[in-house]
Design a protein around this motif. Structure first.
Motif, short mmCIF file in Angstrom:
data_model
loop_
_atom_site.label_atom_id
_atom_site.label_comp_id
_atom_site.label_asym_id
_atom_site.label_seq_id
_atom_site.Cartn_x
_atom_site.Cartn_y
_atom_site.Cartn_z
N GLY A 1 -26.41 -30.35 5.37
CA GLY A 1 -25.47 -29.34 5.80
C GLY A 1 -25.35 -29.30 7.31
N GLU B 1 -30.20 -15.58 5.39
CA GLU B 1 -29.58 -16.53 4.47
C GLU B 1 -30.42 -16.60 3.20
N GLN C 1 -25.45 -28.04 14.73
CA GLN C 1 -26.79 -28.36 14.29
C GLN C 1 -26.71 -28.88 12.86
N ARG D 1 -32.21 -19.15 12.77
CA ARG D 1 -31.35 -18.94 11.62
C ARG D 1 -31.20 -17.47 11.30
N HIS E 1 -22.28 -26.14 3.66
CA HIS E 1 -22.94 -27.03 2.72
C HIS E 1 -21.92 -27.42 1.64
N VAL F 1 -24.38 -26.60 10.84
CA VAL F 1 -24.23 -25.25 11.39
C VAL F 1 -23.43 -25.35 12.67
N GLN G 1 -22.53 -21.71 8.68
CA GLN G 1 -23.30 -22.73 7.98
C GLN G 1 -22.44 -23.32 6.86
N ALA H 1 -22.79 -17.79 13.76
CA ALA H 1 -23.14 -19.06 13.11
C ALA H 1 -22.30 -19.23 11.85
N ASN I 1 -28.58 -29.36 9.04
CA ASN I 1 -29.61 -28.93 8.10
C ASN I 1 -30.26 -30.16 7.47
N GLU J 1 -31.56 -22.24 -0.49
CA GLU J 1 -30.60 -23.25 -0.93
C GLU J 1 -30.43 -23.22 -2.46
N GLU K 1 -33.61 -27.98 11.36
CA GLU K 1 -32.28 -28.18 11.91
C GLU K 1 -32.41 -28.77 13.28
#
Length: 230
Positions: free
Chosen positions: A75, A225, A65, A222, A88, A77, A86, A84, A67, A228, A9
């Motif tokens: 993605g 999470e 930021q 991060r 996508h 952030v 995030q 945060a 991804n 993906e 990121e």
């Protein structure tokens, strides 16, 4: 540029993005009651960052930021008030959403990692309220999913906003103002919708990287999470 940094990121202060005034959509089916919006919707005008597949609202006080998967931006952030968000976007089938399926996959992944996950009703419908182990501590994380026309938007809220309703409301408003640009090309369901960096922001980042006394572009630490969707 991102490959040379070898960072997943790369942060970009909000003020360094080129902002554009968005036109109202004039095509497509019936008007949606609220966002996130499809590019064909008659969505409200406001300043948004054009990332290609996403038009992202960014206000003062936010840090952005991106991804990366290799050289591809997949993605974004948003950092705000020790929190945060995030974001996508993925391709989805034309006639059915995928949030039910994705939510089950996320819940299974959280539980396999030793955490907990339960469904609850949120401002965008059913979401996943999880506790994910990180450094020996169960961290609260909210997984939000929105099925759109041939796209799916996933938002992950972590940090203070996962438990502070006031901070969460600010980030939920960001989700409501996102515009997804799916495009007409064929895509496999769950394939990430590719994003791109605005030229002005790319130039600013390159100048910072080349400056001998430029400020440190600290990568985002991060929060919890799940991996993906593939």
């Amino acid at each position: 540029m991102f490959g040379r940094r070898r960072r997943e990121e790369s942060p970009v202060p909000a003020e360094e993005f080129a902002r554009t005034e968005e036109p109202r959509g004039t095509t497509g089916g019936p008007a949606r009651g609220s966002g996130p919006w499809d590019a064909a919707d008659a969505y409200p005008e406001r300043e948004r960052v054009d990332l290609g597949g996403l038009r992202l609202p960014v206000d003062q006080g936010f840090e952005v930021q991106l991804n990366l998967a290799g050289e591809q931006i997949v993605g974004a952030v948003i950092l705000f008030e020790e929190s945060a968000l995030q974001i996508h976007a993925f391709a989805a089938p034309k006639r059915s959403g995928i949030w039910d399926e994705v939510r089950a996959e996320l819940a299974a992944g959280v539980k396999a990692a030793g955490g907990t996950a339960e469904e609850k009703e949120g401002p965008f419908g059913v979401e996943l309220d999880a506790r994910v182990p990180a450094d020996g501590v169960a961290q609260p994380v909210r997984y939000i999913g929105v099925d759109g026309p041939r796209w799916f938007l996933r938002a992950v809220v972590s940090g203070r906003a996962a438990t502070d309703a006031g901070v969460a409301e600010t980030l939920e408003d960001v989700v409501r103002d996102i515009v997804v640009v799916r495009g007409d090309e064929p895509m496999v369901p769950k394939e990430p919708i590719e994003l791109r960096l605005p030229p002005e922001a790319r130039q600013a980042m390159e100048q910072q990287a080349e400056a001998p006394n430029g400020r440190d572009l600290r990568p985002f630490e991060r929060g919890p999470e799940i991996a993906e969707i593939r």
